[in-house]
Write an enzyme that holds these catalytic residues in place. Sequence first.
Site, PDB file in Angstrom:
ATOM      1  N   ARG A 242     -22.937  48.779  13.566  1.00 19.01           N
ATOM      2  CA  ARG A 242     -23.089  48.119  14.866  1.00 19.01           C
ATOM      3  C   ARG A 242     -21.879  48.388  15.742  1.00 19.01           C
ATOM      4  O   ARG A 242     -20.728  48.375  15.270  1.00 19.01           O
ATOM      5  CB  ARG A 242     -23.243  46.597  14.696  1.00 19.01           C
ATOM      6  CG  ARG A 242     -24.639  46.149  14.369  1.00 19.01           C
ATOM      7  CD  ARG A 242     -25.648  46.516  15.472  1.00 19.01           C
ATOM      8  NE  ARG A 242     -27.021  46.167  15.117  1.00 19.01           N
ATOM      9  CZ  ARG A 242     -27.864  46.952  14.446  1.00 19.01           C
ATOM     10  NH1 ARG A 242     -27.490  48.146  14.048  1.00 19.01           N
ATOM     11  NH2 ARG A 242     -29.096  46.543  14.187  1.00 19.01           N
ATOM     12  N   GLU A 271     -25.396  49.260  24.524  1.00 21.52           N
ATOM     13  CA  GLU A 271     -26.264  50.437  24.387  1.00 21.52           C
ATOM     14  C   GLU A 271     -27.263  50.483  25.531  1.00 21.52           C
ATOM     15  O   GLU A 271     -27.905  49.466  25.790  1.00 21.52           O
ATOM     16  CB  GLU A 271     -26.975  50.399  23.036  1.00 21.52           C
ATOM     17  CG  GLU A 271     -25.975  50.534  21.888  1.00 21.52           C
ATOM     18  CD  GLU A 271     -26.609  50.564  20.490  1.00 21.52           C
ATOM     19  OE1 GLU A 271     -27.844  50.394  20.382  1.00 21.52           O
ATOM     20  OE2 GLU A 271     -25.862  50.742  19.522  1.00 21.52           O
ATOM     21  N   HIS A 289     -28.035  55.762  18.478  1.00 18.18           N
ATOM     22  CA  HIS A 289     -28.585  54.773  17.544  1.00 18.18           C
ATOM     23  C   HIS A 289     -29.823  55.337  16.812  1.00 18.18           C
ATOM     24  O   HIS A 289     -30.927  54.809  16.932  1.00 18.18           O
ATOM     25  CB  HIS A 289     -28.943  53.475  18.300  1.00 18.18           C
ATOM     26  CG  HIS A 289     -29.040  52.281  17.393  1.00 18.18           C
ATOM     27  ND1 HIS A 289     -28.721  51.012  17.788  1.00 18.18           N
ATOM     28  CD2 HIS A 289     -29.423  52.150  16.096  1.00 18.18           C
ATOM     29  CE1 HIS A 289     -28.914  50.161  16.795  1.00 18.18           C
ATOM     30  NE2 HIS A 289     -29.348  50.837  15.753  1.00 18.18           N
TER      31      HIS A 289
HETATM   32  N1  NAI Z   1     -27.696  52.615  12.809  1.00 15.04           N
HETATM   33  C1  NAI Z   1     -28.845  52.132  12.408  1.00 15.04           C
HETATM   34  O1  NAI Z   1     -29.893  52.554  12.892  1.00 15.04           O
HETATM   35  C2  NAI Z   1     -28.876  51.084  11.362  1.00 15.04           C
HETATM   36  C3  NAI Z   1     -27.857  50.164  11.276  1.00 15.04           C
HETATM   37  N2  NAI Z   1     -27.918  49.171  10.334  1.00 15.04           N
HETATM   38  C4  NAI Z   1     -26.794  48.223  10.280  1.00 15.04           C
HETATM   39  O2  NAI Z   1     -26.239  48.270   8.981  1.00 15.04           O
HETATM   40  C5  NAI Z   1     -25.927  46.957   8.568  1.00 15.04           C
HETATM   41  C6  NAI Z   1     -25.891  46.886   7.050  1.00 15.04           C
HETATM   42  O3  NAI Z   1     -27.201  47.061   6.523  1.00 15.04           O
HETATM   43  P1  NAI Z   1     -27.522  46.818   4.979  1.00 15.04           P
HETATM   44  O4  NAI Z   1     -26.574  47.591   4.133  1.00 15.04           O
HETATM   45  O5  NAI Z   1     -28.966  47.042   4.802  1.00 15.04           O
HETATM   46  O6  NAI Z   1     -27.183  45.276   4.860  1.00 15.04           O
HETATM   47  P2  NAI Z   1     -26.773  44.456   3.541  1.00 15.04           P
HETATM   48  O7  NAI Z   1     -26.970  43.041   3.893  1.00 15.04           O
HETATM   49  O8  NAI Z   1     -27.479  45.016   2.353  1.00 15.04           O
HETATM   50  O9  NAI Z   1     -25.225  44.769   3.387  1.00 15.04           O
HETATM   51  C7  NAI Z   1     -24.253  44.278   4.249  1.00 15.04           C
HETATM   52  C8  NAI Z   1     -23.049  43.914   3.400  1.00 15.04           C
HETATM   53  O10 NAI Z   1     -21.953  43.621   4.243  1.00 15.04           O
HETATM   54  C9  NAI Z   1     -21.178  42.667   3.566  1.00 15.04           C
HETATM   55  N3  NAI Z   1     -20.200  42.033   4.442  1.00 15.04           N
HETATM   56  C10 NAI Z   1     -20.351  40.965   5.277  1.00 15.04           C
HETATM   57  N4  NAI Z   1     -19.185  40.699   5.897  1.00 15.04           N
HETATM   58  C11 NAI Z   1     -18.285  41.623   5.465  1.00 15.04           C
HETATM   59  C12 NAI Z   1     -16.923  41.878   5.743  1.00 15.04           C
HETATM   60  N5  NAI Z   1     -16.233  41.127   6.604  1.00 15.04           N
HETATM   61  N6  NAI Z   1     -16.310  42.908   5.111  1.00 15.04           N
HETATM   62  C13 NAI Z   1     -16.991  43.671   4.242  1.00 15.04           C
HETATM   63  N7  NAI Z   1     -18.286  43.474   3.915  1.00 15.04           N
HETATM   64  C14 NAI Z   1     -18.928  42.463   4.533  1.00 15.04           C
HETATM   65  C15 NAI Z   1     -22.197  41.721   2.996  1.00 15.04           C
HETATM   66  O11 NAI Z   1     -21.659  40.955   1.945  1.00 15.04           O
HETATM   67  C16 NAI Z   1     -23.276  42.697   2.526  1.00 15.04           C
HETATM   68  O12 NAI Z   1     -23.125  43.032   1.157  1.00 15.04           O
HETATM   69  C17 NAI Z   1     -27.021  46.112   9.221  1.00 15.04           C
HETATM   70  O13 NAI Z   1     -26.612  44.767   9.382  1.00 15.04           O
HETATM   71  C18 NAI Z   1     -27.238  46.796  10.541  1.00 15.04           C
HETATM   72  O14 NAI Z   1     -26.393  46.219  11.517  1.00 15.04           O
HETATM   73  C19 NAI Z   1     -28.944  49.074   9.456  1.00 15.04           C
HETATM   74  C20 NAI Z   1     -29.981  49.965   9.508  1.00 15.04           C
HETATM   75  C21 NAI Z   1     -30.045  51.036  10.473  1.00 15.04           C
HETATM   76  O1  HPV Z   2     -32.367  48.313  11.386  1.00 11.77           O
HETATM   77  C1  HPV Z   2     -31.321  48.286  12.046  1.00 11.77           C
HETATM   78  O2  HPV Z   2     -30.424  47.439  11.870  1.00 11.77           O
HETATM   79  C2  HPV Z   2     -31.094  49.282  13.083  1.00 11.77           C
HETATM   80  O3  HPV Z   2     -30.022  49.312  13.649  1.00 11.77           O
HETATM   81  C3  HPV Z   2     -32.177  50.167  13.486  1.00 11.77           C
HETATM   82  O4  HPV Z   2     -32.369  49.934  14.852  1.00 11.77           O
HETATM   83  P1  HPV Z   2     -33.693  50.451  15.578  1.00 11.77           P
HETATM   84  O5  HPV Z   2     -34.844  49.775  14.935  1.00 11.77           O
HETATM   85  O6  HPV Z   2     -33.740  51.947  15.374  1.00 11.77           O
HETATM   86  O7  HPV Z   2     -33.509  50.071  17.016  1.00 11.77           O
END
Ligand code: NAI
Ligand code: HPV
Length: 520
Positions: A242, A271, A289
């Site tokens: 993010r 964004e 993104h």
């Molecule tokens: N660029 C994109 O299109 C995408 C971005 N994302 C982003 O990726 C993030 C992570 O996704 P997942 O791995 O599926 O989530 P997840 O919930 O499996 O993992 C997130 C981890 O971050 C940890 N965490 C929380 N605060 C923290 C801190 N201060 N320091 C270190 N670790 C901390 C949590 O304990 C958790 O284990 C989502 O919240 C989303 O914002 C997710 C999917 C696609």
């Molecule tokens: O799943 C997430 O957290 C993502 O950041 C993906 O975003 P999007 O659905 O591609 O706009």
Amino acid sequence: MSESAVQFPLRRVLLSDDVDPRCVAILADAGIDAQLKVGLAPDALIAELTSGGYEGLVVRSATKVNRQVLEAATALRVVGRAGTGVDNIDLNAASERGVLVLNAPGGNTVSAAEHACTLLLGLTRRVHLADASMRAGRWDRKKFLGTELHGKTLAVVGLGRIGREVANRMRAFGMRTIGYDPMVTPEQAKEFGVEWMELDKLWPEADAVTLHVPLLPHTENLVNARVLASCRRGVFIINAARGGLVQEADLLAALESGQCGGAGLDVFAVEPPQDARLLQHERVLTTPHLGASTIEAQSRVAVEIAEQFVRLARGEGVHGAVNGEGLAANPETAAWQLLARRLAQLAAAGVAAGLAGPNGDRLRLRLRAPAALARLARPLQAAAAAGALATRGESRGLVGAVAAANKQGIDVDFEVAEAEVVKKGAAAPTTLEIDCPDRRPGWSVGGVGSGPALTRCCGRELSQPLVLDGTVALLQAGAAQLPPVQRLLAAARSADGSCVVCRLDGPAAVEGSQLCVTFS
Ligand SMILES: NC(=O)C1=CN([C@@H]2O[C@H](COP(=O)(O)OP(=O)(O)OC[C@H]3O[C@@H](n4cnc5c(N)ncnc54)[C@H](O)[C@@H]3O)[C@@H](O)[C@H]2O)C=CC1
Ligand SMILES: O=C(O)C(=O)COP(=O)(O)O
């Protein structure tokens, strides 16, 4: 369908972002009217939600489901995020309004991980610059000297689903992987090949940092001037999580000073991003993104969110409830929740009727449950909170019920009731009880999940369980005064005959009754 089961009336659903067509198809197959209207401006979104009477909304990251939207859309019951991050949805406002927020966790994990790795590989070999140079008709083999990843250290911040996948993949490139996550122990991290370390130790060790944490108040600007200064000179920063996690002005300054060797950015604080200096910087590789933008991820998240909507419409449990700690996931939980709700309604009504002595303005209800129900603490607390609120005329579902009750001065505690030590060998309790520990005289009710039925009142067993349905009246009197109530239907009396609880055919005031509660 019982009032505490997970059932949401979902007749109309709006999809306001570009979600894979499978989502609409699955909803339509289940008889749900699903409308795809992408790119609505904030005002147009509110107008559409209010005039269309939508009970459900499906979004990706573009639609901002803020407090204004949630307060205006009074018919809205569920917001589904076809993806992972829910920072574009105001969770507090949703919970206050009783709106359930769901996501599709896991559906885009692999795609997001692959994209983070792509950014790191592309950045360190300057692929974006070389490609642009080729497109401009040049053949420059000297300008784009890269950096090898083999033997370098990658710091993975956030060891959840995506962070672990990134670590696995980058180890295949010969990188040493270190990482930090407050919810993961060093032992667990070791099992998936990551050396766990505190953040202040991790930054100076890293040749590259990749972020995989959600955007929360405590993770905002996680990478800032101080952190960048504590990293090795020339560190690479990858952010496919993010935008708000990185302080963009500080990153730009570090890029300009050479402290940061390059940044791979898929996400931005705003964004589309406003500041072109970062995007156009030579050592920055950007994508708009795209982490989750693959055929496979989009298909998976669309199906995952649609199937959860269909399950909710059928009263079945869901796995992606973000603010739905109180929701029952199966019929057995739902049965205990219904009991907790009705016992709480009875308990709170008893307090209102003066059966428990006054002691401050706040009402503390204590749920005492058999050990087997300890795992259901939160669903039971939510149900009890909703029951206590019903006594005060506030009818609401389970989402946000505990917070709403707190606001009304009602606290619901939970504790496991052990078998009484004095009764050696006594069987473990099997009933759920609610009492008011702060009030004297003691006032408590207890029951069993099937039914739901009241089996105890004021610490005494009833001669027969009383189903908590319809209208229930409670009368406390000496044994001699009891016969007049025997004409009442389905009377259950306590062991010593001092208290009679009756179920009536319809709402009615019973002469001399201490309290009369109608369940609906
Ligand atoms: N660029 C994109 O299109 C995408 C971005 N994302 C982003 O990726 C993030 C992570 O996704 P997942 O791995 O599926 O989530 P997840 O919930 O499996 O993992 C997130 C981890 O971050 C940890 N965490 C929380 N605060 C923290 C801190 N201060 N320091 C270190 N670790 C901390 C949590 O304990 C958790 O284990 C989502 O919240 C989303 O914002 C997710 C999917 C696609
Ligand atoms: O799943 C997430 O957290 C993502 O950041 C993906 O975003 P999007 O659905 O591609 O706009």
